[in-house]
Design an enzyme around this catalytic site. Structure first.
Site, PDB file in Angstrom:
ATOM      1  N   ARG A 177       0.808  -1.228   0.000  1.00 28.63           N
ATOM      2  CA  ARG A 177       0.000   0.000   0.000  1.00 28.63           C
ATOM      3  C   ARG A 177       0.843   1.280   0.000  1.00 28.63           C
ATOM      4  O   ARG A 177       0.454   2.280   0.563  1.00 28.63           O
ATOM      5  CB  ARG A 177      -0.999   0.008   1.170  1.00 28.63           C
ATOM      6  CG  ARG A 177      -1.926  -1.198   1.193  1.00 28.63           C
ATOM      7  CD  ARG A 177      -2.806  -1.297  -0.046  1.00 28.63           C
ATOM      8  NE  ARG A 177      -3.560  -2.536  -0.020  1.00 28.63           N
ATOM      9  CZ  ARG A 177      -3.179  -3.664  -0.660  1.00 28.63           C
ATOM     10  NH1 ARG A 177      -2.078  -3.666  -1.388  1.00 28.63           N
ATOM     11  NH2 ARG A 177      -3.907  -4.745  -0.585  1.00 28.63           N
ATOM     12  N   SER A 225     -10.454   0.127   3.328  1.00 22.36           N
ATOM     13  CA  SER A 225      -9.774  -0.294   4.554  1.00 22.36           C
ATOM     14  C   SER A 225      -9.086   0.888   5.216  1.00 22.36           C
ATOM     15  O   SER A 225      -8.406   1.674   4.557  1.00 22.36           O
ATOM     16  CB  SER A 225      -8.734  -1.370   4.242  1.00 22.36           C
ATOM     17  OG  SER A 225      -9.366  -2.536   3.752  1.00 22.36           O
ATOM     18  N   GLU A 295      -3.784   2.660   6.411  1.00 24.31           N
ATOM     19  CA  GLU A 295      -3.841   2.529   4.958  1.00 24.31           C
ATOM     20  C   GLU A 295      -4.543   3.753   4.380  1.00 24.31           C
ATOM     21  O   GLU A 295      -4.231   4.216   3.293  1.00 24.31           O
ATOM     22  CB  GLU A 295      -4.596   1.253   4.568  1.00 24.31           C
ATOM     23  CG  GLU A 295      -4.689   1.021   3.074  1.00 24.31           C
ATOM     24  CD  GLU A 295      -5.245  -0.348   2.730  1.00 24.31           C
ATOM     25  OE1 GLU A 295      -5.978  -0.443   1.734  1.00 24.31           O
ATOM     26  OE2 GLU A 295      -4.963  -1.323   3.457  1.00 24.31           O
TER      27      GLU A 295
END
Length: 303
Positions: A177, A225, A295
């Site tokens: 990420r 998320s 994230e």
């Protein structure tokens, strides 16, 4: 906004082809439906207009923030400077049998369906990820089945002098990420896929879609998320284990369907979302010893 700052921004955007919106609420442009105003939002007509904007803004020291809509929390005070949205960058081309070049404003769902139509496998996982190609490349979006960096062979950027060039795979770096590129604005990405039967690709896409519908709060505004999954476990499992699944502050709530999602139940503010994030991080670290890493990307200023 100070008069001197507004003067600089007006000079930077003067003559740029496309849409120019002053004090535009960014809540209209995020999947979480939260965010204060941009000083000025620019939706360039095409690559040439964006290159012109970059060339004008750089010597004026006018900040440019290129905005996707998902995996993003804009604070309630909004974003200072120029916010660029690549809504009109919608071109998909097919350089050869197994490659696709796609502009940054193309939704991932559309890209996945284009690959299906060509009988190319490798982007099935992207079908249900909200947002556009540009943002997905920057954050190296993905699932357990794959991530964007697995497919990338090159990225086309606009440099600070307005030059458009293609970066090779070796000029980029990726992790879980995150990504690192030379300074510039990403306008398109080139990806290499593999030939496969359309029926097989369709089955895989349907499987990913069914799984998301069953496990994610798709009927509520959300940003995807919130936390990265720690090594060896899942963030959602930790949030649930410390009793915060369903916890609500104002109209911001930890989803009862998936504890690594925060949903907007109507009129949530960024301040409320941040309070929930801090509560989760503190509780998980106190009770498990694990420090959760975000994230979700948080940008902008407090009100």
């Amino acid at each position: 906004m100070k008069e001197s700052d507004e003067k600089i921004l007006r000079e930077a955007v003067r003559g740029i082809e496309g849409e120019i919106r002053w004090r535009e609420p960014l809540s209209r442009h995020t999947t979480l439906k939260i965010g204060g105003p941009a000083d000025v939002l620019v939706i360039p007509k095409d690559r040439e207009a964006l290159a012109h904007l970059v060339r004008r803004a750089h010597p004026l020291d006018a900040p440019i923030f290129v905005m996707g809509g998902s995996n993003l929390l804009v604070r309630d005070g909004g974003i200072r400077g120029i916010v660029v949205k690549l809504s009109r960058f919608q071109r998909i081309t097919d350089p050869n049998e197994t490659e696709i070049e796609v502009e940054g404003g193309v939704p991932l769902s559309r890209l996945s369906r284009h690959a299906l139509a060509r009988g190319l496998s490798g982007l099935e996982f992207a079908l249900g990820i909200p947002g556009t190609v540009g943002g997905a490349v920057v954050m190296n979006a993905g699932t357990r089945e794959g991530e964007m960096s697995d497919r990338l062979t090159g990225v086309r950027i606009i440099e600070s002098d307005g030059t458009i060039r293609m970066l090779s795979r070796g000029e980029m770096a990726f992790g879980y990420r995150w990504s690192r590129f030379p300074r510039g604005v990403i306008v398109s990405a080139r990806m290499k896929l593999r030939k496969a039967g359309k029926a097989e690709i369709q089955r895989r896409m349907e499987g990913f879609t069914d799984r998301r519908k069953a496990t994610q709060p798709l009927t509520w505004p959300n940003a995807g998320s919130v936390f990265k999954n720690p090594t060896g476990t899942f963030a959602a499992r930790l949030v649930e284990a410390v009793g915060l699944k369903g916890r609500r502050i104002g109209d911001a709530q930890v989803s009862e369907r998936h504890a690594n999602f925060i949903i907007n139940r109507g009129h949530a503010t960024a301040k409320e979302v941040l309070q929930l994030i801090r509560l989760i991080g503190k509780r998980v670290e106190e009770e498990t010893g694990i420090t959760l890493e975000l994230e979700l990307r948080i940008v902008g200023q407090d009100r």
